[in-house]
Scaffold this active site. Structure first.
Site, PDB file in Angstrom:
ATOM      1  N   ASP A  30      89.941 -95.352   9.131  1.00 19.75           N
ATOM      2  CA  ASP A  30      90.820 -96.528   8.999  1.00 19.75           C
ATOM      3  C   ASP A  30      89.957 -97.807   8.954  1.00 19.75           C
ATOM      4  O   ASP A  30      90.036 -98.679   9.812  1.00 19.75           O
ATOM      5  CB  ASP A  30      91.831 -96.603  10.153  1.00 19.75           C
ATOM      6  CG  ASP A  30      91.177 -96.776  11.530  1.00 19.75           C
ATOM      7  OD1 ASP A  30      91.840 -97.360  12.417  1.00 19.75           O
ATOM      8  OD2 ASP A  30      90.019 -96.350  11.710  1.00 19.75           O
TER       9      ASP A  30
ATOM     10  N   ASN B 213      93.476 -99.603  12.012  1.00 20.83           N
ATOM     11  CA  ASN B 213      92.922-100.941  12.276  1.00 20.83           C
ATOM     12  C   ASN B 213      93.678-102.015  11.506  1.00 20.83           C
ATOM     13  O   ASN B 213      93.787-103.162  11.953  1.00 20.83           O
ATOM     14  CB  ASN B 213      91.449-100.983  11.893  1.00 20.83           C
ATOM     15  CG  ASN B 213      90.577-100.273  12.903  1.00 20.83           C
ATOM     16  OD1 ASN B 213      90.850-100.325  14.104  1.00 20.83           O
ATOM     17  ND2 ASN B 213      89.561 -99.574  12.425  1.00 20.83           N
TER      18      ASN B 213
ATOM     19  N   THR C 182      87.753 -90.808  12.254  1.00 18.80           N
ATOM     20  CA  THR C 182      87.387 -92.032  12.971  1.00 18.80           C
ATOM     21  C   THR C 182      88.554 -93.012  13.076  1.00 18.80           C
ATOM     22  O   THR C 182      88.347 -94.198  13.374  1.00 18.80           O
ATOM     23  CB  THR C 182      86.198 -92.739  12.271  1.00 18.80           C
ATOM     24  OG1 THR C 182      86.615 -93.153  10.958  1.00 18.80           O
ATOM     25  CG2 THR C 182      85.000 -91.824  12.178  1.00 18.80           C
TER      26      THR C 182
ATOM     27  N   ASN D 235      92.863 -95.057  18.835  1.00 18.55           N
ATOM     28  CA  ASN D 235      93.134 -94.015  17.833  1.00 18.55           C
ATOM     29  C   ASN D 235      94.171 -93.012  18.324  1.00 18.55           C
ATOM     30  O   ASN D 235      95.030 -92.575  17.562  1.00 18.55           O
ATOM     31  CB  ASN D 235      91.851 -93.269  17.453  1.00 18.55           C
ATOM     32  CG  ASN D 235      90.938 -94.100  16.577  1.00 18.55           C
ATOM     33  OD1 ASN D 235      91.375 -95.060  15.943  1.00 18.55           O
ATOM     34  ND2 ASN D 235      89.668 -93.739  16.559  1.00 18.55           N
TER      35      ASN D 235
ATOM     36  N   HIS E 164      81.679 -97.228  18.302  1.00 19.52           N
ATOM     37  CA  HIS E 164      82.661 -96.154  18.470  1.00 19.52           C
ATOM     38  C   HIS E 164      82.520 -95.064  17.399  1.00 19.52           C
ATOM     39  O   HIS E 164      82.108 -93.956  17.666  1.00 19.52           O
ATOM     40  CB  HIS E 164      84.086 -96.725  18.381  1.00 19.52           C
ATOM     41  CG  HIS E 164      84.456 -97.696  19.451  1.00 19.52           C
ATOM     42  ND1 HIS E 164      84.477 -97.389  20.794  1.00 19.52           N
ATOM     43  CD2 HIS E 164      84.870 -98.979  19.363  1.00 19.52           C
ATOM     44  CE1 HIS E 164      84.880 -98.433  21.491  1.00 19.52           C
ATOM     45  NE2 HIS E 164      85.142 -99.427  20.650  1.00 19.52           N
ATOM     46  N   ASP E 165      82.892 -95.399  16.165  1.00 22.59           N
ATOM     47  CA  ASP E 165      82.947 -94.392  15.105  1.00 22.59           C
ATOM     48  C   ASP E 165      81.580 -93.822  14.737  1.00 22.59           C
ATOM     49  O   ASP E 165      81.483 -92.612  14.439  1.00 22.59           O
ATOM     50  CB  ASP E 165      83.649 -94.974  13.869  1.00 22.59           C
ATOM     51  CG  ASP E 165      85.100 -95.307  14.159  1.00 22.59           C
ATOM     52  OD1 ASP E 165      85.666 -96.147  13.431  1.00 22.59           O
ATOM     53  OD2 ASP E 165      85.677 -94.737  15.110  1.00 22.59           O
TER      54      ASP E 165
HETATM   55  O1  RIB Z   1      89.144 -97.405  19.930  1.00 18.98           O
HETATM   56  C1  RIB Z   1      88.187 -97.522  18.900  1.00 18.98           C
HETATM   57  C2  RIB Z   1      88.699 -96.919  17.642  1.00 18.98           C
HETATM   58  O2  RIB Z   1      89.839 -97.636  17.189  1.00 18.98           O
HETATM   59  C3  RIB Z   1      87.685 -97.011  16.490  1.00 18.98           C
HETATM   60  O3  RIB Z   1      87.870 -95.932  15.629  1.00 18.98           O
HETATM   61  C4  RIB Z   1      88.065 -98.288  15.811  1.00 18.98           C
HETATM   62  O4  RIB Z   1      87.693 -98.288  14.419  1.00 18.98           O
HETATM   63  C5  RIB Z   1      89.560 -98.247  15.937  1.00 18.98           C
HETATM   64  O5  RIB Z   1      90.064 -97.412  14.891  1.00 18.98           O
HETATM   65 CA    CA Z   2      88.246 -96.343  13.238  1.00 13.82          CA
END
Ligand code: RIB
Ligand code: CA
Length: 311
Positions: A12, A41, A125, A167, A239-240
């Site tokens: 996303d 997102n 992701t 997510n 994160h991703d």
């Molecule tokens: O919480 C972080 C996640 O949420 C990541 O994947 C960020 O891109 C959002 O999608």
């Molecule tokens: Ca993401």
């Protein structure tokens, strides 16, 4: 050399999704067969447009397909406060006339999985809506999915609420389908991604190494810094990139096999990923959870992946 792992990336984009795309598409260990997009997102229209722009700008041409514009049973939650109105605010990269497959994401995923001579890995992701629909509509794919590497969840609390990570919270029902699928899952929760912090000096080193993708990555992180430093973080959590990095260099991570369930109905805990760590419970592990990461080596891996794109 080991055969490349066939991978479908479901995302996303999203700043950190873009970094994960850069890493996965640079790796000589992965054969990225397709990129599928979901709302998260930002709205699907914006995340799909961002995927087109990112892939075009870094010069890669995987198949691209449009996925779910909302969760399976809920309305979409977006995160403009983190990623901006476009979902990729900050870097100035052109709009791109990148082909979008006529097949919806789930049908393209099924076709690729069914036709692949080797098990296909799903790198997720974003919210897990596309995967939840795939596993529900085409249960037969379970025998041909090798592994799911996902960024999501939090065993010691969340980031979007005190209980839930974004997510998982966006589509907890889809997440529950994935976590109960019986498929091998590697989970990168905020417990590890908050340790995968990139610091200002490391961003400047990334920019200084030069090359359009390295500079692009630095500019993505520049924007990602804004929300996170305002929250009190010392840097920006990657994160991703953790979920991508586990596929490329699993040795960077410390993992523990745990029984993890997703809360879908709690007044205060919807989206929570609950690990049963009671030795006497007999709970059968369903997820391999990344709990620690060699941070500096992860940063070096990101830099190497960016440098692989050249000038
Ligand atoms: O919480 C972080 C996640 O949420 C990541 O994947 C960020 O891109 C959002 O999608
Ligand atoms: Ca993401």
């Amino acid at each position: 050399m080991a055969p490349k792992i066939p991978v479908i990336i479901d995302c996303d984009p999203g700043h950190d999704d873009a970094l994960a795309l850069i890493m996965a598409l640079a790796s000589d260990k992965l054969d990225v067969r397709a990129v599928t997009v979901t709302g998260g997102n930002q709205t699907l229209a914006k995340t799909l447009n961002n995927a087109k722009r990112i892939l075009s700008y870094i010069g890669k041409r995987p198949l691209l397909a449009r996925g779910a514009d909302k969760p399976m049973f809920r309305e979409l939650t977006i995160a403009p406060q983190v990623h901006g109105d476009s979902g990729l605010d900050g870097p100035v990269i052109p709009q791109a006339d990148y082909p979008v497959e006529p097949l919806p994401a789930v049908d393209l995923m099924r076709r690729i999985i069914a036709e692949s001579p080797a098990p296909v890995t799903l790198l997720a992701t974003g919210p897990l809506t596309n995967l939840g629909i795939l596993l529900t509509a085409y249960p037969e794919v379970r025998s041909q999915v090798g592994r799911i590497s996902l960024m999501g969840g939090g065993l010691g609390g969340g980031n979007w609420t005190s209980a839930a990570e974004f997510n998982i919270l966006v589509d907890p029902e889809a997440a529950a389908i994935v976590f109960s699928s019986g498929l091998p899952i590697t989970m990168c929760p905020v417990d590890v991604t908050h340790k995968a912090m990139i610091m200002r000096s490391e961003v400047e080193a990334l920019r200084a190494q030069g090359g359009r993708v390295s500079v692009f990555a630095a500019e993505l992180i520049d924007f990602f810094f804004k929300f996170h430093t305002a929250q009190g973080f010392p840097g920006a959590p990657l994160h991703d990139p953790c979920a991508a990095a586990w596929l490329i260099a699993p040795e960077l991570f410390t993992v523990q096999d745990l029984s993890v369930t997703v809360e879908t109905r709690g007044e205060h805990t919807t989206g929570m990923t609950l690990a049963d760590r009671r030795p006497w419970s007999g709970a059968k592990p369903n997820v391999s959870v990344c709990l620690d990461v060699k941070r500096e080596e992860l940063i070096r891996l990101l830099a190497r992946c960016c440098a692989a794109y050249g000038d």
